[in-house]
Motif scaffolding. Structure first.
Motif, PDB file in Angstrom:
ATOM      1  N   GLN A 168       0.845  -1.178   0.000  1.00  0.00           N
ATOM      2  CA  GLN A 168       0.000   0.000   0.000  1.00  0.00           C
ATOM      3  C   GLN A 168       0.889   1.240   0.000  1.00  0.00           C
ATOM      4  N   VAL A 169       0.641   2.124  -0.936  1.00  0.00           N
ATOM      5  CA  VAL A 169       1.447   3.340  -1.044  1.00  0.00           C
ATOM      6  C   VAL A 169       1.083   4.308   0.074  1.00  0.00           C
ATOM      7  N   GLN A 170       2.106   4.821   0.716  1.00  0.00           N
ATOM      8  CA  GLN A 170       1.921   5.859   1.726  1.00  0.00           C
ATOM      9  C   GLN A 170       2.860   7.019   1.435  1.00  0.00           C
ATOM     10  N   LEU A 171       2.332   8.220   1.597  1.00  0.00           N
ATOM     11  CA  LEU A 171       3.124   9.431   1.462  1.00  0.00           C
ATOM     12  C   LEU A 171       2.942  10.221   2.740  1.00  0.00           C
ATOM     13  N   VAL A 172       4.033  10.452   3.452  1.00  0.00           N
ATOM     14  CA  VAL A 172       3.960  11.111   4.751  1.00  0.00           C
ATOM     15  C   VAL A 172       4.750  12.408   4.693  1.00  0.00           C
ATOM     16  N   GLU A 173       4.026  13.523   4.852  1.00  0.00           N
ATOM     17  CA  GLU A 173       4.666  14.839   4.805  1.00  0.00           C
ATOM     18  C   GLU A 173       5.103  15.266   6.203  1.00  0.00           C
ATOM     19  N   SER A 174       6.120  16.123   6.226  1.00  0.00           N
ATOM     20  CA  SER A 174       6.565  16.735   7.477  1.00  0.00           C
ATOM     21  C   SER A 174       7.211  18.070   7.168  1.00  0.00           C
ATOM     22  N   GLY A 175       7.348  18.907   8.199  1.00  0.00           N
ATOM     23  CA  GLY A 175       8.099  20.146   8.035  1.00  0.00           C
ATOM     24  C   GLY A 175       7.285  21.420   7.964  1.00  0.00           C
ATOM     25  N   GLY A 176       5.967  21.318   8.029  1.00  0.00           N
ATOM     26  CA  GLY A 176       5.162  22.529   7.993  1.00  0.00           C
ATOM     27  C   GLY A 176       5.309  23.333   9.279  1.00  0.00           C
ATOM     28  N   GLY A 177       4.720  24.521   9.281  1.00  0.00           N
ATOM     29  CA  GLY A 177       4.769  25.352  10.468  1.00  0.00           C
ATOM     30  C   GLY A 177       4.323  26.767  10.187  1.00  0.00           C
ATOM     31  N   SER A 178       4.541  27.626  11.159  1.00  0.00           N
ATOM     32  CA  SER A 178       4.174  29.041  11.050  1.00  0.00           C
ATOM     33  C   SER A 178       5.438  29.887  11.023  1.00  0.00           C
ATOM     34  N   VAL A 179       5.529  30.757  10.025  1.00  0.00           N
ATOM     35  CA  VAL A 179       6.708  31.601   9.867  1.00  0.00           C
ATOM     36  C   VAL A 179       6.280  33.015   9.478  1.00  0.00           C
ATOM     37  N   GLN A 180       7.253  33.907   9.466  1.00  0.00           N
ATOM     38  CA  GLN A 180       7.032  35.278   9.025  1.00  0.00           C
ATOM     39  C   GLN A 180       7.352  35.402   7.535  1.00  0.00           C
ATOM     40  N   ALA A 181       6.757  36.408   6.920  1.00  0.00           N
ATOM     41  CA  ALA A 181       7.056  36.692   5.514  1.00  0.00           C
ATOM     42  C   ALA A 181       8.561  36.889   5.338  1.00  0.00           C
ATOM     43  N   GLY A 182       9.101  36.291   4.274  1.00  0.00           N
ATOM     44  CA  GLY A 182      10.530  36.371   4.019  1.00  0.00           C
ATOM     45  C   GLY A 182      11.327  35.205   4.569  1.00  0.00           C
ATOM     46  N   ASP A 183      10.721  34.432   5.462  1.00  0.00           N
ATOM     47  CA  ASP A 183      11.402  33.267   6.052  1.00  0.00           C
ATOM     48  C   ASP A 183      11.419  32.097   5.085  1.00  0.00           C
TER      49      ASP A 183
END
Length: 124
Positions: free
Chosen positions: A1-16
């Motif tokens: 079964q194919v799985q795709l697991v994302e990571s690394g999102g978050g909240s940042v300021q413009a320009g980051d």
């Protein structure tokens, strides 16, 4: 079964900057295109970038050209999206997707498998 697991999102300021990763599993992806899409509230899912897993062909959506970089980490077997100079309009849920083809396409319906998404929020 194919799985795709994302990571690394978050909240940042413009320009980051932020770096997203997608870990695919469940099969070999040598004949696949891997891509990133995003969906902001009230908007359709938008193509961000795509990469041919073997061969390295790459395509970017117009709104991210010059700011985002898609790549494959061979050692970790992950798909990455380096996002620089982030803008508030980049705020969205970002999805990793896989397409069982060697041709990069930009429409949501062209992709066979999807991750659950990771939230990116950019404040001004």
């Amino acid at each position: 079964q194919v799985q795709l697991v994302e990571s690394g999102g978050g909240s940042v300021q413009a320009g980051d900057s932020l770096r997203l990763s997608c870990a695919p599993s469940g099969r070999t992806f040598s004949s696949y295109v891997m891509g990133w899409f995003r969906q902001a509230p009230g908007k359709e899912r938008e193509f961000v970038a795509g990469l041919r897993w073997i061969g390295g062909a790459i395509l970017y959506g117009d709104s991210v050209k010059g700011r985002f970089t898609i790549s494959r980490d061979n050692a970790k077997n992950t798909l990455n999206l380096q996002m620089n100079s982030l803008k508030p309009e980049d705020t969205a849920v970002y999805y990793c997707a896989a397409r069982a083809s060697l041709l990069i396409r930009t429409m949501e319906y062209d992709y066979n498998y999807w991750g659950q998404g990771t939230q990116v929020t950019v404040s001004s």
